[in-house]
Design a protein around this motif. Sequence first.
Motif, PDB file in Angstrom:
ATOM      1  N   GLY A   1     -11.185  58.767  43.391  1.00 61.94           N
ATOM      2  CA  GLY A   1     -11.832  59.176  42.150  1.00 61.94           C
ATOM      3  C   GLY A   1     -11.173  60.415  41.579  1.00 61.94           C
ATOM      4  O   GLY A   1     -10.915  60.520  40.370  1.00 61.94           O
ATOM      5  N   ILE A   2     -10.848  61.363  42.460  1.00 63.43           N
ATOM      6  CA  ILE A   2     -10.232  62.615  41.995  1.00 63.43           C
ATOM      7  C   ILE A   2      -8.792  62.383  41.528  1.00 63.43           C
ATOM      8  O   ILE A   2      -8.375  62.902  40.488  1.00 63.43           O
ATOM      9  CB  ILE A   2     -10.295  63.698  43.104  1.00 63.43           C
ATOM     10  N   GLN A   3      -8.041  61.590  42.294  1.00 62.50           N
ATOM     11  CA  GLN A   3      -6.652  61.331  41.836  1.00 62.50           C
ATOM     12  C   GLN A   3      -6.669  60.665  40.464  1.00 62.50           C
ATOM     13  O   GLN A   3      -5.845  60.972  39.602  1.00 62.50           O
ATOM     14  CB  GLN A   3      -5.902  60.448  42.837  1.00 62.50           C
ATOM     15  N   LEU A   4      -7.642  59.766  40.255  1.00 58.29           N
ATOM     16  CA  LEU A   4      -7.723  59.094  38.947  1.00 58.29           C
ATOM     17  C   LEU A   4      -8.114  60.101  37.855  1.00 58.29           C
ATOM     18  O   LEU A   4      -7.510  60.131  36.780  1.00 58.29           O
ATOM     19  CB  LEU A   4      -8.739  57.935  39.032  1.00 58.29           C
ATOM     20  N   ALA A   5      -9.097  60.951  38.169  1.00 55.36           N
ATOM     21  CA  ALA A   5      -9.532  61.946  37.186  1.00 55.36           C
ATOM     22  C   ALA A   5      -8.378  62.890  36.830  1.00 55.36           C
ATOM     23  O   ALA A   5      -8.174  63.243  35.662  1.00 55.36           O
ATOM     24  CB  ALA A   5     -10.719  62.733  37.733  1.00 55.36           C
ATOM     25  N   LEU A   6      -7.585  63.290  37.842  1.00 51.38           N
ATOM     26  CA  LEU A   6      -6.449  64.184  37.569  1.00 51.38           C
ATOM     27  C   LEU A   6      -5.403  63.486  36.700  1.00 51.38           C
ATOM     28  O   LEU A   6      -4.783  64.121  35.838  1.00 51.38           O
ATOM     29  CB  LEU A   6      -5.818  64.666  38.884  1.00 51.38           C
TER      30      LEU A   6
ATOM     31  N   ASP B   1     -15.165  52.146  40.555  1.00 49.67           N
ATOM     32  CA  ASP B   1     -16.180  52.303  41.593  1.00 49.67           C
ATOM     33  C   ASP B   1     -15.545  52.445  42.974  1.00 49.67           C
ATOM     34  O   ASP B   1     -14.937  51.501  43.486  1.00 49.67           O
ATOM     35  CB  ASP B   1     -17.083  51.057  41.540  1.00 49.67           C
ATOM     36  N   SER B   2     -15.717  53.617  43.608  1.00 44.83           N
ATOM     37  CA  SER B   2     -15.110  53.796  44.936  1.00 44.83           C
ATOM     38  C   SER B   2     -16.102  53.588  46.078  1.00 44.83           C
ATOM     39  O   SER B   2     -15.774  53.883  47.220  1.00 44.83           O
ATOM     40  CB  SER B   2     -14.432  55.163  45.040  1.00 44.83           C
ATOM     41  N   ARG B   3     -17.285  53.035  45.795  1.00 42.80           N
ATOM     42  CA  ARG B   3     -18.201  52.740  46.912  1.00 42.80           C
ATOM     43  C   ARG B   3     -17.674  51.514  47.678  1.00 42.80           C
ATOM     44  O   ARG B   3     -17.201  50.556  47.071  1.00 42.80           O
ATOM     45  CB  ARG B   3     -19.615  52.435  46.405  1.00 42.80           C
ATOM     46  N   VAL B   4     -17.788  51.568  49.017  1.00 42.47           N
ATOM     47  CA  VAL B   4     -17.364  50.407  49.817  1.00 42.47           C
ATOM     48  C   VAL B   4     -18.451  49.338  49.658  1.00 42.47           C
ATOM     49  O   VAL B   4     -19.636  49.618  49.862  1.00 42.47           O
ATOM     50  CB  VAL B   4     -17.171  50.815  51.302  1.00 42.47           C
ATOM     51  N   PRO B   5     -18.077  48.093  49.277  1.00 44.16           N
ATOM     52  CA  PRO B   5     -19.115  47.090  49.008  1.00 44.16           C
ATOM     53  C   PRO B   5     -19.929  46.737  50.253  1.00 44.16           C
ATOM     54  O   PRO B   5     -19.385  46.677  51.353  1.00 44.16           O
ATOM     55  CB  PRO B   5     -18.318  45.862  48.535  1.00 44.16           C
TER      56      PRO B   5
ATOM     57  N   TYR C   1      -9.984  41.981  53.962  1.00 39.58           N
ATOM     58  CA  TYR C   1     -11.087  41.677  53.027  1.00 39.58           C
ATOM     59  C   TYR C   1     -10.601  41.860  51.569  1.00 39.58           C
ATOM     60  O   TYR C   1      -9.965  42.870  51.244  1.00 39.58           O
ATOM     61  CB  TYR C   1     -12.256  42.628  53.321  1.00 39.58           C
ATOM     62  N   PRO C   2     -10.905  40.905  50.690  1.00 41.46           N
ATOM     63  CA  PRO C   2     -10.434  41.028  49.299  1.00 41.46           C
ATOM     64  C   PRO C   2     -11.312  41.979  48.484  1.00 41.46           C
ATOM     65  O   PRO C   2     -12.147  41.560  47.683  1.00 41.46           O
ATOM     66  CB  PRO C   2     -10.540  39.582  48.778  1.00 41.46           C
ATOM     67  N   PHE C   3     -11.110  43.269  48.676  1.00 42.30           N
ATOM     68  CA  PHE C   3     -11.953  44.302  48.030  1.00 42.30           C
ATOM     69  C   PHE C   3     -11.913  44.218  46.502  1.00 42.30           C
ATOM     70  O   PHE C   3     -12.812  44.682  45.823  1.00 42.30           O
ATOM     71  CB  PHE C   3     -11.465  45.695  48.450  1.00 42.30           C
ATOM     72  N   TRP C   4     -10.822  43.638  45.975  1.00 41.03           N
ATOM     73  CA  TRP C   4     -10.597  43.614  44.522  1.00 41.03           C
ATOM     74  C   TRP C   4     -11.222  42.376  43.865  1.00 41.03           C
ATOM     75  O   TRP C   4     -11.061  42.153  42.687  1.00 41.03           O
ATOM     76  CB  TRP C   4      -9.089  43.618  44.274  1.00 41.03           C
ATOM     77  N   LYS C   5     -11.952  41.536  44.659  1.00 37.80           N
ATOM     78  CA  LYS C   5     -12.369  40.223  44.122  1.00 37.80           C
ATOM     79  C   LYS C   5     -13.309  40.324  42.914  1.00 37.80           C
ATOM     80  O   LYS C   5     -13.363  39.413  42.101  1.00 37.80           O
ATOM     81  CB  LYS C   5     -12.992  39.350  45.223  1.00 37.80           C
ATOM     82  N   ASP C   6     -14.075  41.415  42.810  1.00 34.53           N
ATOM     83  CA  ASP C   6     -15.008  41.525  41.685  1.00 34.53           C
ATOM     84  C   ASP C   6     -14.436  42.302  40.501  1.00 34.53           C
ATOM     85  O   ASP C   6     -15.144  42.556  39.521  1.00 34.53           O
ATOM     86  CB  ASP C   6     -16.319  42.192  42.152  1.00 34.53           C
ATOM     87  N   ASN C   7     -13.156  42.696  40.609  1.00 34.68           N
ATOM     88  CA  ASN C   7     -12.532  43.431  39.484  1.00 34.68           C
ATOM     89  C   ASN C   7     -12.498  42.557  38.233  1.00 34.68           C
ATOM     90  O   ASN C   7     -12.205  41.356  38.315  1.00 34.68           O
ATOM     91  CB  ASN C   7     -11.076  43.809  39.823  1.00 34.68           C
TER      92      ASN C   7
ATOM     93  N   ASP D   1     -12.339  43.030  33.524  1.00 29.60           N
ATOM     94  CA  ASP D   1     -12.208  44.008  32.448  1.00 29.60           C
ATOM     95  C   ASP D   1     -13.466  44.863  32.431  1.00 29.60           C
ATOM     96  O   ASP D   1     -14.576  44.340  32.436  1.00 29.60           O
ATOM     97  CB  ASP D   1     -12.043  43.294  31.092  1.00 29.60           C
ATOM     98  N   GLY D   2     -13.298  46.174  32.453  1.00 26.19           N
ATOM     99  CA  GLY D   2     -14.462  47.067  32.408  1.00 26.19           C
ATOM    100  C   GLY D   2     -15.024  47.436  33.764  1.00 26.19           C
ATOM    101  O   GLY D   2     -15.935  48.260  33.848  1.00 26.19           O
ATOM    102  N   PHE D   3     -14.506  46.840  34.851  1.00 21.74           N
ATOM    103  CA  PHE D   3     -15.013  47.193  36.186  1.00 21.74           C
ATOM    104  C   PHE D   3     -13.884  47.051  37.216  1.00 21.74           C
ATOM    105  O   PHE D   3     -13.365  45.951  37.429  1.00 21.74           O
ATOM    106  CB  PHE D   3     -16.185  46.288  36.584  1.00 21.74           C
ATOM    107  N   VAL D   4     -13.527  48.165  37.832  1.00 19.42           N
ATOM    108  CA  VAL D   4     -12.437  48.136  38.814  1.00 19.42           C
ATOM    109  C   VAL D   4     -12.868  48.890  40.069  1.00 19.42           C
ATOM    110  O   VAL D   4     -13.310  50.042  39.994  1.00 19.42           O
ATOM    111  CB  VAL D   4     -11.140  48.799  38.246  1.00 19.42           C
ATOM    112  N   LYS D   5     -12.741  48.224  41.219  1.00 19.13           N
ATOM    113  CA  LYS D   5     -13.009  48.919  42.486  1.00 19.13           C
ATOM    114  C   LYS D   5     -11.780  49.778  42.815  1.00 19.13           C
ATOM    115  O   LYS D   5     -10.630  49.329  42.627  1.00 19.13           O
ATOM    116  CB  LYS D   5     -13.229  47.900  43.624  1.00 19.13           C
ATOM    117  N   ILE D   6     -12.000  50.986  43.310  1.00 13.22           N
ATOM    118  CA  ILE D   6     -10.886  51.887  43.636  1.00 13.22           C
ATOM    119  C   ILE D   6     -11.058  52.432  45.060  1.00 13.22           C
ATOM    120  O   ILE D   6     -12.133  52.291  45.660  1.00 13.22           O
ATOM    121  CB  ILE D   6     -10.779  53.052  42.611  1.00 13.22           C
ATOM    122  N   GLY D   7     -10.026  53.062  45.588  1.00 15.59           N
ATOM    123  CA  GLY D   7     -10.106  53.710  46.899  1.00 15.59           C
ATOM    124  C   GLY D   7     -10.318  52.703  48.024  1.00 15.59           C
ATOM    125  O   GLY D   7      -9.947  51.532  47.919  1.00 15.59           O
ATOM    126  N   THR D   8     -10.952  53.174  49.098  1.00 13.24           N
ATOM    127  CA  THR D   8     -11.221  52.287  50.237  1.00 13.24           C
ATOM    128  C   THR D   8     -12.003  51.064  49.748  1.00 13.24           C
ATOM    129  O   THR D   8     -11.747  49.940  50.168  1.00 13.24           O
ATOM    130  CB  THR D   8     -12.055  53.051  51.303  1.00 13.24           C
TER     131      THR D   8
END
Length: 379
Positions: free
Chosen positions: A18-23, A141-145, A253-259, A261-268
């Motif tokens: 989240g911080i790297q993205l904000a920077l 969203d950087s919360r782990v699903p 695990y496919p963490f990116w499966k719910d990505n 337009d308008g919603f992207v999982k980030i980080g772990t």
Amino acid sequence: MSQEQTFDYTIIGGGLAGIQLALAFCKDSYFENKSIAIIEPDTKSTNDKTWCFWEKGVGQWDSLLLHHWEKGTFYGPQKDISMDFGGYLYKMLPSINFYDYAKAEIAKNTNISWIKDRVIKVEGNEIKGAQQTYWSACVFDSRVPEDFEKDAKSLTLLQPFKGWLIETEEDHFEPESFTFMDYRLGHENKTCFTYVLPISKRKALVEFTFFVPELINNTIYDEKLKEFISNKLKIDSYSIKEIEEGVIPMSSYPFWKDNKDGFVKIGTGGGWVKASTGYSFKSTERKVNQLIIALKLNTIPQPTFWQKRFRFYDEVLLNILYQQNQKGPEVFERMYSKNEAHKIFKFLDEETTFAEELKIMWNTDRPLFVKSVIDVLKR
Ligand SMILES: Cc1cc2nc3c(=O)[nH]c(=O)nc-3n(C[C@H](O)[C@H](O)[C@H](O)COP(=O)(O)OP(=O)(O)OC[C@H]3O[C@@H](n4cnc5c(N)ncnc54)[C@H](O)[C@@H]3O)c2cc1C
């Protein structure tokens, strides 16, 4: 009654990703007219982790580093290997330096709000926090699903570890050289190793870690650290200045499966941790760069079929360690004795050519890798 705040972009979680993205938003004038929120429950005012990563020469976080090394050693069960870094530096960054720097940078940008809240759920553009509801055109969203915890289909290993920052009264360490992995102190035929990061002649971070399918009894780490410091480092007298511990998931695990337009999982939570190593500091930098480019094109990053081969390699190694955890020490010893470290770093950074990748795998344990390739293809 809760109020609603509206943003163009909302980052859930002000941790590494989240911080790297904000920077990255702060640095790019394209985003100066966007309203941006970071929602984070914690104050981020403790040194909760130490990030290590390799990179060539000068990097964007150099002013925040505590130390770096140009030389390292790999200790296998049979062989000691002096690693050829070929221009890479191994860098150490205490998280508190990163948080302090980031909070100050973010505070300079009036279009970015740091909000102390915990997100409960996201429904479309609506983000429900414990304190308030927010509305955002785009959510990172950087919360782990929660699904990840329940998932039984993917290959998942855990990397639990504990480290002590120790200080001695006499000179014991060489701050110019570090121990990348040391497999000499085993535990019940599992893949486990110690690493030593000396920051001065009298101070070093010593950590013990596993790559295992299940968590290991918590008492083991202190026993192993004590044993390693006494038997391998030959140090009898020291004080423990800081303790670091955690568990990093290494998973297919496919963490990116719910990505979308308008919603992207980030980080772990977005699969930005390299599944075969547990490292994510540098991969976060690469993923943030890709995300920034995609946002400017009004889209989200989509890896090409060809780029996805690295996920396959990660799964092949995960499968070996999952099925035959006892093989880890010899697999890694072979890998680092038959290939120069800088070639492995390039491979792990997903920057190699197909020919270079085949060579690394060919040089490692051919029958084991071929069998694992077949297993993974059949899954
Ligand atoms: C102790 C430790 C040491 C590590 N060392 C290394 C290393 O040396 N090199 C390396 O490459 N990787 C390392 N890693 C792995 C990885 O780099 C880190 O885990 C990294 O912090 C992951 O970034 P992240 O943004 O996904 O998670 P985090 O940095 O943990 O950030 C997630 C943030 O989300 C917040 N959050 C959680 N739930 C909510 C919610 N409901 N609403 C709002 N916010 C929420 C949390 O408070 C947290 O601040 C380490 C991991 C750990 C745990």
